[in-house]
Scaffold this motif. Structure first.
Motif, PDB file in Angstrom:
ATOM      1  N   ASP A   1       0.874  -1.166   0.154  1.00 55.90           N
ATOM      2  CA  ASP A   1       0.012   0.032   0.180  1.00 55.90           C
ATOM      3  C   ASP A   1       0.970   1.084  -0.082  1.00 55.90           C
ATOM      4  O   ASP A   1       0.318   2.328  -0.270  1.00 55.90           O
ATOM      5  N   HIS A   2       2.006   1.205   0.582  1.00 56.05           N
ATOM      6  CA  HIS A   2       2.854   2.371   0.684  1.00 56.05           C
ATOM      7  C   HIS A   2       4.113   2.185  -0.298  1.00 56.05           C
ATOM      8  O   HIS A   2       5.098   2.778  -0.201  1.00 56.05           O
ATOM      9  N   ALA A   3       3.893   1.432  -1.387  1.00 54.18           N
ATOM     10  CA  ALA A   3       4.912   1.446  -2.371  1.00 54.18           C
ATOM     11  C   ALA A   3       6.211   0.703  -2.123  1.00 54.18           C
ATOM     12  O   ALA A   3       7.187   1.014  -2.808  1.00 54.18           O
ATOM     13  N   GLY A   4       6.158   0.076  -0.883  1.00 51.52           N
ATOM     14  CA  GLY A   4       7.496  -0.641  -0.484  1.00 51.52           C
ATOM     15  C   GLY A   4       7.771  -1.976  -1.278  1.00 51.52           C
ATOM     16  O   GLY A   4       9.057  -2.286  -1.430  1.00 51.52           O
ATOM     17  N   LEU A   5       6.466  -2.613  -1.760  1.00 49.46           N
ATOM     18  CA  LEU A   5       6.802  -3.818  -2.373  1.00 49.46           C
ATOM     19  C   LEU A   5       5.827  -3.770  -3.665  1.00 49.46           C
ATOM     20  O   LEU A   5       4.670  -3.191  -3.830  1.00 49.46           O
ATOM     21  N   GLY A   6       6.115  -4.574  -4.807  1.00 45.40           N
ATOM     22  CA  GLY A   6       5.242  -4.577  -5.897  1.00 45.40           C
ATOM     23  C   GLY A   6       5.362  -3.245  -6.675  1.00 45.40           C
ATOM     24  O   GLY A   6       6.161  -2.396  -6.581  1.00 45.40           O
ATOM     25  N   GLY A   7       4.432  -3.283  -7.655  1.00 47.00           N
ATOM     26  CA  GLY A   7       4.346  -2.124  -8.438  1.00 47.00           C
ATOM     27  C   GLY A   7       3.961  -2.501  -9.721  1.00 47.00           C
ATOM     28  O   GLY A   7       4.189  -3.608 -10.058  1.00 47.00           O
ATOM     29  N   GLU A   8       3.293  -1.799 -10.666  1.00 43.40           N
ATOM     30  CA  GLU A   8       2.922  -1.845 -11.586  1.00 43.40           C
ATOM     31  C   GLU A   8       3.940  -2.023 -12.702  1.00 43.40           C
ATOM     32  O   GLU A   8       3.785  -3.008 -13.581  1.00 43.40           O
ATOM     33  N   HIS A   9       4.879  -1.414 -12.497  1.00 47.01           N
ATOM     34  CA  HIS A   9       6.170  -1.312 -13.600  1.00 47.01           C
ATOM     35  C   HIS A   9       7.331  -2.050 -13.025  1.00 47.01           C
ATOM     36  O   HIS A   9       8.619  -1.546 -13.440  1.00 47.01           O
ATOM     37  N   LEU A  10       7.213  -3.018 -12.031  1.00 49.59           N
ATOM     38  CA  LEU A  10       8.447  -3.703 -11.636  1.00 49.59           C
ATOM     39  C   LEU A  10       9.355  -4.484 -12.548  1.00 49.59           C
ATOM     40  O   LEU A  10       8.439  -5.352 -13.286  1.00 49.59           O
TER      41      LEU A  10
ATOM     42  N   ASP B   1      12.100  -7.645 -13.744  1.00 51.28           N
ATOM     43  CA  ASP B   1      12.278  -8.855 -13.346  1.00 51.28           C
ATOM     44  C   ASP B   1      12.844  -8.836 -12.106  1.00 51.28           C
ATOM     45  O   ASP B   1      12.615  -9.860 -10.921  1.00 51.28           O
ATOM     46  N   ARG B   2      13.978  -8.172 -12.031  1.00 56.16           N
ATOM     47  CA  ARG B   2      15.007  -8.095 -10.676  1.00 56.16           C
ATOM     48  C   ARG B   2      14.110  -7.570  -9.581  1.00 56.16           C
ATOM     49  O   ARG B   2      14.452  -8.064  -8.423  1.00 56.16           O
ATOM     50  N   GLY B   3      13.430  -6.727  -9.767  1.00 50.97           N
ATOM     51  CA  GLY B   3      12.510  -5.988  -8.509  1.00 50.97           C
ATOM     52  C   GLY B   3      11.608  -7.081  -8.176  1.00 50.97           C
ATOM     53  O   GLY B   3      11.316  -7.292  -6.976  1.00 50.97           O
ATOM     54  N   LYS B   4      10.926  -7.935  -8.990  1.00 48.90           N
ATOM     55  CA  LYS B   4       9.942  -8.871  -8.650  1.00 48.90           C
ATOM     56  C   LYS B   4      10.796 -10.074  -7.915  1.00 48.90           C
ATOM     57  O   LYS B   4      10.242 -10.767  -6.931  1.00 48.90           O
ATOM     58  N   PHE B   5      12.081 -10.385  -8.438  1.00 49.91           N
ATOM     59  CA  PHE B   5      12.686 -11.398  -7.625  1.00 49.91           C
ATOM     60  C   PHE B   5      13.042 -10.958  -6.298  1.00 49.91           C
ATOM     61  O   PHE B   5      12.930 -11.480  -5.367  1.00 49.91           O
ATOM     62  N   ALA B   6      13.573  -9.620  -6.010  1.00 49.09           N
ATOM     63  CA  ALA B   6      13.660  -9.119  -4.857  1.00 49.09           C
ATOM     64  C   ALA B   6      12.741  -9.128  -3.821  1.00 49.09           C
ATOM     65  O   ALA B   6      12.835  -9.408  -2.609  1.00 49.09           O
ATOM     66  N   ASP B   7      11.594  -8.696  -4.287  1.00 48.49           N
ATOM     67  CA  ASP B   7      10.218  -8.648  -3.768  1.00 48.49           C
ATOM     68  C   ASP B   7       9.928 -10.122  -3.159  1.00 48.49           C
ATOM     69  O   ASP B   7       9.733 -10.218  -1.804  1.00 48.49           O
ATOM     70  N   ALA B   8      10.290 -11.031  -3.852  1.00 50.06           N
ATOM     71  CA  ALA B   8       9.823 -12.427  -3.502  1.00 50.06           C
ATOM     72  C   ALA B   8      10.696 -12.961  -2.526  1.00 50.06           C
ATOM     73  O   ALA B   8      10.472 -13.664  -1.676  1.00 50.06           O
ATOM     74  N   ALA B   9      12.057 -12.740  -2.740  1.00 46.55           N
ATOM     75  CA  ALA B   9      13.159 -13.123  -1.733  1.00 46.55           C
ATOM     76  C   ALA B   9      12.846 -12.414  -0.490  1.00 46.55           C
ATOM     77  O   ALA B   9      12.882 -13.023   0.728  1.00 46.55           O
ATOM     78  N   TYR B  10      12.416 -11.071  -0.387  1.00 46.76           N
ATOM     79  CA  TYR B  10      12.223 -10.438   0.938  1.00 46.76           C
ATOM     80  C   TYR B  10      10.950 -11.092   1.467  1.00 46.76           C
ATOM     81  O   TYR B  10      10.878 -11.426   2.859  1.00 46.76           O
ATOM     82  N   LYS B  11       9.849 -11.200   0.919  1.00 39.67           N
ATOM     83  CA  LYS B  11       8.580 -11.988   1.328  1.00 39.67           C
ATOM     84  C   LYS B  11       8.859 -13.238   1.849  1.00 39.67           C
ATOM     85  O   LYS B  11       8.286 -13.566   3.115  1.00 39.67           O
ATOM     86  N   ASN B  12       9.517 -14.016   1.229  1.00 35.31           N
ATOM     87  CA  ASN B  12      10.004 -15.321   1.472  1.00 35.31           C
ATOM     88  C   ASN B  12      10.761 -15.457   3.066  1.00 35.31           C
ATOM     89  O   ASN B  12      10.640 -16.211   3.843  1.00 35.31           O
ATOM     90  N   SER B  13      11.783 -14.555   2.966  1.00 33.19           N
ATOM     91  CA  SER B  13      12.746 -14.548   4.197  1.00 33.19           C
ATOM     92  C   SER B  13      12.034 -13.843   5.419  1.00 33.19           C
ATOM     93  O   SER B  13      12.174 -14.330   6.455  1.00 33.19           O
ATOM     94  N   VAL B  14      11.314 -12.852   5.211  1.00 33.90           N
ATOM     95  CA  VAL B  14      10.630 -12.187   6.384  1.00 33.90           C
ATOM     96  C   VAL B  14       9.486 -12.972   6.806  1.00 33.90           C
ATOM     97  O   VAL B  14       8.908 -13.205   7.889  1.00 33.90           O
ATOM     98  N   GLY B  15       8.661 -13.509   5.721  1.00 34.74           N
ATOM     99  CA  GLY B  15       7.759 -14.380   6.113  1.00 34.74           C
ATOM    100  C   GLY B  15       8.001 -15.520   6.919  1.00 34.74           C
ATOM    101  O   GLY B  15       7.368 -15.917   7.898  1.00 34.74           O
TER     102      GLY B  15
END
Length: 110
Positions: free
Chosen positions: A55-64, A66-80
Motif C-alpha cells: 500500500d505504501h509502494a514498498g513492495l510490488g508495483g505496476e512496472h516492476l 524482473d529483478r525487482g520482482k525477484f527481490a520482492d519475492a526473496a524479501y517476502k519469503n525470508s521475512v515471512g
C-alpha cells in the motif's frame, strides 16, 4: 485466507511429525492447538506486513522489473519465514508452560 492456510499447514506438519515420533494423544492434541494458532497468527502477521508495504509502494508495483520482482519475492519469503518462526517459538514456549501447569493441577501441585 492466509491465516487458515497457516493453521492448516502447521497442523498437517505437526501431525506428521508427532505421528512419526510416536507421540501420545494428549501431546498431539496440545501440538495441534499450538500449531493452528501459531500458523494462523504468523501468516496473518506476515500478510498484514506485506499489505502495508504494498500500500505504501514498498513492495510490488505496476512496472516492476524482473529483478525487482525477484527481490520482492526473496524479501517476502525470508521475512515471512522469520515471522512464522518467531510466532511458532513463542507459542511453543507458552504451550510448554500450559502443559506443565495442567500436569501440576492434575497432581494437585498447582
Amino acid at each position: 485466507m492466509e491465516a487458515a492456510n497457516g493453521a492448516l499447514g502447521n497442523i498437517a506438519g505437526g501431525l506428521t511429525l508427532d505421528g512419526l515420533d510416536g507421540k501420545d494423544g494428549e501431546t498431539i492434541a496440545w501440538d495441534a492447538g499450538t500449531n493452528a494458532v501459531t500458523g494462523a497468527l504468523g501468516n496473518a502477521a506476515g500478510d498484514a506486513r506485506f499489505r502495508h508495504l504494498e500500500d505504501h509502494a514498498g513492495l510490488g508495483g505496476e512496472h516492476l522489473s524482473d529483478r525487482g520482482k525477484f527481490a520482492d519475492a526473496a524479501y517476502k519469503n525470508s521475512v515471512g519465514t522469520g515471522i512464522n518462526t518467531a510466532v511458532y517459538e513463542a507459542g511453543s514456549g507458552i504451550e510448554s508452560d500450559l502443559e506443565n501447569l495442567a500436569k501440576q493441577a492434575e497432581k494437585g501441585d498447582g
